[in-house]
Design a protein around this motif. Sequence first.
Motif, PDB file in Angstrom:
ATOM      1  N   TYR A 135     -20.464  -4.151  -6.248  1.00  0.00           N
ATOM      2  CA  TYR A 135     -21.225  -3.523  -5.170  1.00  0.00           C
ATOM      3  C   TYR A 135     -20.814  -2.080  -5.008  1.00  0.00           C
TER       4      TYR A 135
ATOM      5  N   MET B 100     -33.026  -1.162  10.760  1.00  0.00           N
ATOM      6  CA  MET B 100     -34.244  -1.425   9.991  1.00  0.00           C
ATOM      7  C   MET B 100     -35.396  -1.839  10.899  1.00  0.00           C
TER       8      MET B 100
ATOM      9  N   TYR C  72     -15.573 -13.366  -1.011  1.00  0.00           N
ATOM     10  CA  TYR C  72     -16.342 -12.551  -1.950  1.00  0.00           C
ATOM     11  C   TYR C  72     -15.565 -11.348  -2.462  1.00  0.00           C
TER      12      TYR C  72
ATOM     13  N   LYS D  36     -28.019   0.099  -4.592  1.00  0.00           N
ATOM     14  CA  LYS D  36     -27.733  -0.815  -3.495  1.00  0.00           C
ATOM     15  C   LYS D  36     -26.297  -1.216  -3.642  1.00  0.00           C
TER      16      LYS D  36
ATOM     17  N   LEU E  40     -29.889  -4.558  10.783  1.00  0.00           N
ATOM     18  CA  LEU E  40     -31.163  -5.046  11.311  1.00  0.00           C
ATOM     19  C   LEU E  40     -31.627  -4.166  12.470  1.00  0.00           C
TER      20      LEU E  40
ATOM     21  N   LEU F  75     -27.285  -1.930   1.216  1.00  0.00           N
ATOM     22  CA  LEU F  75     -26.766  -3.212   0.744  1.00  0.00           C
ATOM     23  C   LEU F  75     -25.799  -3.726   1.800  1.00  0.00           C
TER      24      LEU F  75
ATOM     25  N   LYS G 133     -24.510 -13.164   2.797  1.00  0.00           N
ATOM     26  CA  LYS G 133     -24.037 -13.240   1.412  1.00  0.00           C
ATOM     27  C   LYS G 133     -24.128 -11.841   0.828  1.00  0.00           C
ATOM     28  N   ALA G 134     -25.328 -11.392   0.633  1.00  0.00           N
ATOM     29  CA  ALA G 134     -25.558 -10.012   0.228  1.00  0.00           C
ATOM     30  C   ALA G 134     -27.032  -9.744   0.454  1.00  0.00           C
ATOM     31  N   ASP G 135     -27.342  -8.805   1.308  1.00  0.00           N
ATOM     32  CA  ASP G 135     -28.732  -8.540   1.625  1.00  0.00           C
ATOM     33  C   ASP G 135     -29.098  -7.120   1.192  1.00  0.00           C
ATOM     34  N   SER G 136     -30.358  -6.979   0.792  1.00  0.00           N
ATOM     35  CA  SER G 136     -30.834  -5.649   0.399  1.00  0.00           C
ATOM     36  C   SER G 136     -31.931  -5.216   1.346  1.00  0.00           C
ATOM     37  N   TYR G 137     -31.913  -3.957   1.700  1.00  0.00           N
ATOM     38  CA  TYR G 137     -32.971  -3.404   2.526  1.00  0.00           C
ATOM     39  C   TYR G 137     -33.305  -2.028   2.013  1.00  0.00           C
ATOM     40  N   ARG G 138     -34.538  -1.666   2.207  1.00  0.00           N
ATOM     41  CA  ARG G 138     -34.925  -0.295   1.847  1.00  0.00           C
ATOM     42  C   ARG G 138     -35.847   0.222   2.917  1.00  0.00           C
TER      43      ARG G 138
END
Lengths: 186, 906
Positions: A64, A17, A57, A173, A14, A49, A29-34
């Motif tokens: 992943y 980004m 998990y 990701k 974060l 990712l 849990k699992a986050d995606s960013y681009r």
Amino acid sequence: MVGSGGVGKSALTLQFMYDEFVEDYEPTKADSYRKKVVLDGTEEQIDILDTAGQEDYVAIRDNYFRSGEGFLCVFSITESESLQSTRDFREQILRVKNDEDIPFILIGNKCDLTEKRQVSQEQAQSLAAEWNVPYVETSAKNNENVDKVYFDLLREIRNRKTSNGRKETTTVKSSKKSSKKKCVIL
Amino acid sequence: MPPPLVSGVSPNEGPPGTLITIRGENLGVDVRDVISLQICGVEMVLTADWISNKKIFARSGQGVGKGDIIISTKSGGTGTSNVTFNGTQLTQILPTQKSAVFVDETHTFLTAWDKHRVVTDEIAADNLLGLSDEDSEKKFPLTKLLEYFPRCSGNVTASNFSPYWYLLENNAGTSFADLKAGLEFLKSRRSSSSKEPLSFVKTNVSTFMECQDALVTMHNKLTWDENQKIMSLDKLNMLLQAADKDADSLFHDIIRRKEKADATRNTLGILNRFKFLFYLPPSIRSNIAKGDYDLVINDYTRAKLLFRDTEVAVFKEIISAGVVCSFMEKLKKRYRSFESHYMKRNPAWECITTQYKWLVSCLFNCLTEHTNREHDEYRYSKGQRARTKSSISITLNSSKDFREQLLGPGVPHAQSQAVKIKTPQRVLFVEELSDLLTEHFPAFYRLGHAYFEGQLLRKERDDSHRAKIEQKQNLNAFKHMIGLVLKTYCNLVRNAFLPESLADLPEETRRAYEGWTLTKAELPSAWLPQCVRTVRQCAEALRNVIPPESEFNNLPQELVFDLRTDTMRTILKQAIDDVSKLNTKETWVLDTNDSSGSTTQLPGMFENCINESVSHLNDVVIRVKAGEHDIFNDRTTQEQATALCIDLVKAYIQTLEKCAFDEPAQDDSMNSDPLLDGSTKMLDGVPPLRRRLIITLSNCHYSLEKIMPRLVETLDKHGYHETNKVMQFAEESFDELDAKLFDQYVELKVEPIVGQLEQSMYTGQFDWSTAKEPMSVRDYIKECISHIVEAHAEVYSILSTDFLPRIISHIVDVVAEEINRLIFSITKFNKNGALQARIDLLAFKLAVERCLTAKYRKCLDEAIARVPKSNQHKDEQKIDRIINQFQQQFKFHLLAFSQLDILSDE
């Protein structure tokens, strides 16, 4: 982004980004960013990712890792167990990717908390040396070295792709971050 | 305003209803700005929770699979998405299923967004006619209504609805026109509501279809279950049968094996029960081989008893065939006749006699064998190396062990030159002899014992008079035999080690035990304790067999006692020998010891020598085992021990004396000028006599003060008696030696001083009667003092300081006497001569006064008085001046005497 729970993977992401630091902790849990970035004059797109560090998990990590092109392996310098578990992550990544030279950076996060430090720089350095990977200490809170690690990894991935002569625009990701180079389509 | 861009989604996957954090840019300026939010193509703007233009919370919808998140704002238009959300199906996530994401189950079963049911409003029944209720105060009483319309109700939905009731109840005061209008309203409402159900069905058709589907499914399921029930029963039955079969086949093997095991166990049990029978033939054979006919007969009888009445066919057959029977019967008969045949001749007794003869011959054979070997070895070694004492290296275990011990420091002299240490034949002989006796004698003794107890024969012996006499004779004979065996053993051992104790025996008897080539003296004494140990062990073994009160006990006991005494003597003698040779080992290397001056290693060697011997002795000789005598209880032995100890000390003192006085032959050159090299330490050779004297004096002192008490303590501890006598003797003889050494030394020292005194007094034609004016103390006094100081230094360097006053005062005394004599022999003084003499004497007195004994102080005073006194004051002053000058010059010399004084004061 890989690493055990609570070491600051999401915080780093974060920060990178959106330049924000989130104080409260909520397990990811699992986050995606681009994000599109300009690296050494070229525009690159970076897919991040952010994975779950919690043990719950473990079973689904393989998926992943398979799609990851590069990995930021994060541990917290205030928690020596987190350094230990990076071994497991490294092992699993190598097994899945079957590639010793996969772009990989070992990150000691929370370096602002010097008074709670449990992992010495030497310890982490020696581990990194053992794996032949770079080691960087970061602070998501103070935005120390955050951009650096992402760009370093991105550069490594790009160099690798260029040297392989491969032109791919796969959106990956996966654990850590993977970068795509759209420019190569040309 | 640019279009919205979604760049982050957390989480990126989830079932419908998942709360998603959507991040990005330009996500609207405020809540109302967001007009559309599609997740996987499903419009979810209603669930959106706008936080900022960078962050929106929303819940995922029914969209399945990966899809974009598209946000549209009034200000920016339709946006794009960089990331995708993966909608999963709700039904996929079951409690036991793995999920990539955390499943928040509170949402799972709560809301399904498109399944809101519109609940049909209940028709407001109380105003069917659409009339206002303003004037409803005119209520029609309920009791009356009940009266008029029994079993009716005013409820529109009730089946017993009565319009009259309703009208009376609600519209009692309403005018007819109003009622008419109401009717019209009702009519129009009915007509409009007749269309409503259709539209309701239309809007909710999916619900109806779902209900229909559910009903059909339920129906199908029920039908299927019905069919299934019958089918499944059959199937179950089949399954059960199959399971039964499988179980059978599974356990078939095990059950079969168990049966086999049972059978085997039974067989084994039977075999075990009749084991005796199966072993009968071999045991009979082996017993016959051993000659145990009694056992054979017993076995046979037992077998016969067991199987005589057997029902088992195979045994019956064997018995009736008489295979065993005939053989056994024969055997029995033979044994009987055998027994009765020998009965007359008393086989047991013969056996005893034979055994006795065999044992004695064994002992003698042993002697012969070993003497022969020794002889051979002796001759062999004589041929080879004339010097080496010899023995064959036969390795008996015990002697091997001992040899290993010997390889340590205590190697006996006689063999120290031999490269390999061999056990003397005589020692081997004793060991073997003792082994023989220990092994066979108990058997022999028990045999005899058993014979006289009557245990040897099965049947009772006849009690006839003749038999009794015979028994008695035999008993005596047996005792005699035992005596003889023991005596033979003892004599053999004695001959080997104590030949002198056999001197009483007749010549021819003695000869039987002899045969040793070497004399006893040639046997290294270090081996003796080993022999004593062997013999003691043997004696102990015998004692275990022979009852303690028996007279036979004495023989071995005496032997052991004599041996121990002899060993002690021999070893002590050996020690004396060693001690008297110690002077050859003197190195003259001084070892400074704070408390008692310097000593050489001689006293230490003496102590070691004795300690070694004592510890050697202690193990085997001195320590008393059960049933043995303390050798020091014997008066003679005691005296001998004491005498030997005294001899030891004597030998030591002689050694010391030899060290001090015996002039070594080889070092003439070194001693050519004893005064010159006297002060240098001599590492390689023997120091000059006077130095030796002092060293010995010191050794002597040290031995008396330190070593003797220690030794006496050691001896005491080991049980030697009369050690005080030894101590006393030591003190006396040490004192004697001390005095001797002391005199010799002082004489040696004083002689040159005194001899030179007169000579140097008159050196340069000096004459007391023509003397010139004195300038200082004359040289002869100075020389004399120098010599004394030199002696002081010598003594001080070696001896403990206790000796200094004693020696120095002695020397000084003698010198004083000599000076006195010289002064008295002077016939005439002139004035200067008198003055000079006075100065000399005063200077000497000043120097040595403190060391002088009273007698010689007087002597010196007399000498001073003899010198004529000047009464001139000038002379007195001159004397004082010269004496002071002398004191200055001889400051350090005088220091030696003053120190002495302090020491003697202390």
